[in-house]
Design an enzyme around this catalytic site. Structure first.
Site, short mmCIF file in Angstrom:
data_model
loop_
_atom_site.label_atom_id
_atom_site.label_comp_id
_atom_site.label_asym_id
_atom_site.label_seq_id
_atom_site.Cartn_x
_atom_site.Cartn_y
_atom_site.Cartn_z
N ASP A 1 0.87 -1.17 0.00
CA ASP A 1 0.00 0.00 0.00
C ASP A 1 0.92 1.22 0.00
O ASP A 1 2.13 1.10 0.25
CB ASP A 1 -0.88 -0.05 1.24
CG ASP A 1 -1.84 1.13 1.34
OD1 ASP A 1 -2.19 1.70 0.29
OD2 ASP A 1 -2.22 1.48 2.47
N PHE A 2 0.38 2.39 -0.25
CA PHE A 2 1.24 3.58 -0.29
C PHE A 2 1.18 4.39 1.01
O PHE A 2 2.13 4.39 1.79
CB PHE A 2 0.87 4.48 -1.48
CG PHE A 2 1.80 5.64 -1.63
CD1 PHE A 2 3.09 5.46 -2.10
CD2 PHE A 2 1.40 6.93 -1.27
CE1 PHE A 2 3.97 6.53 -2.20
CE2 PHE A 2 2.27 8.00 -1.37
CZ PHE A 2 3.56 7.80 -1.84
#
Length: 341
Positions: free
Chosen positions: A164-165
């Site tokens: 995920d970022f």
């Protein structure tokens, strides 16, 4: 000369993440420490079954063939709350599964995450949520391995890693704006205004940087041998979408890191993509994205930032911790936490 940890990717893994300790844990809780010692000693040659993080660790270690055997590229260290005596079964199981792991730390009930910085780790994986929370509070790159029933093809040599970022590779600045405003338009306007300013790196940015350097070695190998097929593939799977995607891309470039694939899903369930991708490990700061995918991915929760703050996890910038070494060419446990869970 001492064995140096520089110039290699160092991962710490708790026995609770590497092996399935459900049966052992149940025995410990019911019968106590002394009986547990005898229980493990009597079963010392009974190989523990692989845990959730096992496929990831096994494939990560296989990348050591990219460099001379005397200078391993990847170093995995077992960190366990067992003492050395009860930990013997863990090390016997490591050997039984032919894992190239020779180093371990046993801390008899104390939290092993205290040694993350000393051992230059880019990642610490544990099945003990309290230990991970404490490690994150100190700014360490730690993740809680979630329950999973995913099964991977043992004959497939590839290693697929997904991130995920926000709250994982980057800090939670943007997520704070969205959650505090509760307004999608305001969030998108903020990201557009700041699209040229890279986010502060998050807990696992250094891990991605180390993995990129492994990919460079794979590219070099392919250049020398066209028959070589790269095994490591890295993906970004985020709820961001246009126009907020641009800041994520520009942040990765500013940090000098890359991914092979990028999925900007804008609210589409991540589990739909993960079911097709089937990464051997997926890092996300929200369990709501991990739980629906638990049957086809080994998920790791990064309890960092505002997404977890309401649950009692302090928000601590990773810059508060000493930096981990990059590759080149806390909380007192309770007495019943001796075993890693």
């Amino acid at each position: 000369m001492p064995y140096e940890l520089e110039n290699r990717l160092v991962v710490g893994v708790a026995s609770s993440a590497l092996f399935d300790l459900e049966e052992s844990d149940a025995f410990f809780r019911k019968h106590g420490e002394e009986a547990y010692r005898k229980y493990q000693d009597e079963r010392i040659d009974n190989r523990l079954h692989p845990g959730v993080a096992f496929p990831f660790i096994q494939r990560l270690l296989s990348l050591n063939d990219l460099r001379d055997v005397s200078n391993p590229l990847v170093e995995v260290i077992v960190l366990s709350k067992n003492d050395a005596s009860t930990g013997l079964r863990v090390l016997r199981s490591v050997k039984g599964h032919n894992l190239a792991i020779s180093r371990a730390i046993f801390t008899q009930g104390r939290a092993p995450y205290e040694y993350i910085q000393a051992l230059s780790m880019s990642l610490f994986l544990s099945g003990n949520r309290a230990d991970v929370d404490s490690a994150i509070k100190l700014g360490y790159p730690a993740g809680h391995v979630m329950p999973s029933t995913a099964v991977y093809d043992p004959g497939d040599p590839s290693l697929r890693i997904a991130f995920d970022f926000d709250g994982v590779l980057g800090d939670d600045e943007s997520e704070r704006v969205f959650k505090e405003s509760g307004n999608l338009k305001e969030y998108l306007a903020y990201e557009t205004t700041h699209q040229d300013r890279a986010l502060i790196p998050g807990p696992l940015k250094n891990l991605l940087q180390d993995l990129n350097l492994i990919q460079k070695l794979e590219a070099d190998r392919h250049q020398r041998d066209e028959t070589y097929v790269s095994r490591l593939r890295i993906s970004l799977v985020t709820a961001r979408s246009a126009p907020a995607h641009e800041r994520a891309i520009r942040s990765l470039a500013a940090w000098n890191v890359t991914v092979n694939d990028a999925f900007f899903l804008g609210g589409i369930a991540k589990s739909k993509v993960l079911e097709v991708m089937r990464p051997h490990i997926f890092f996300d700061d929200q369990t709501t994205h991990l739980e629906p995918a638990s049957s086809h991915v080994a998920g790791v929760h990064i309890p960092y930032g505002i997404a977890n703050h309401a649950k009692g996890v302090p928000v601590t910038a990773p810059e508060d911790a000493a930096p981990t070494t990059q590759l080149v060419d806390g909380q007192e446990p309770t007495k019943d936490a001796v075993i890693e869970r």
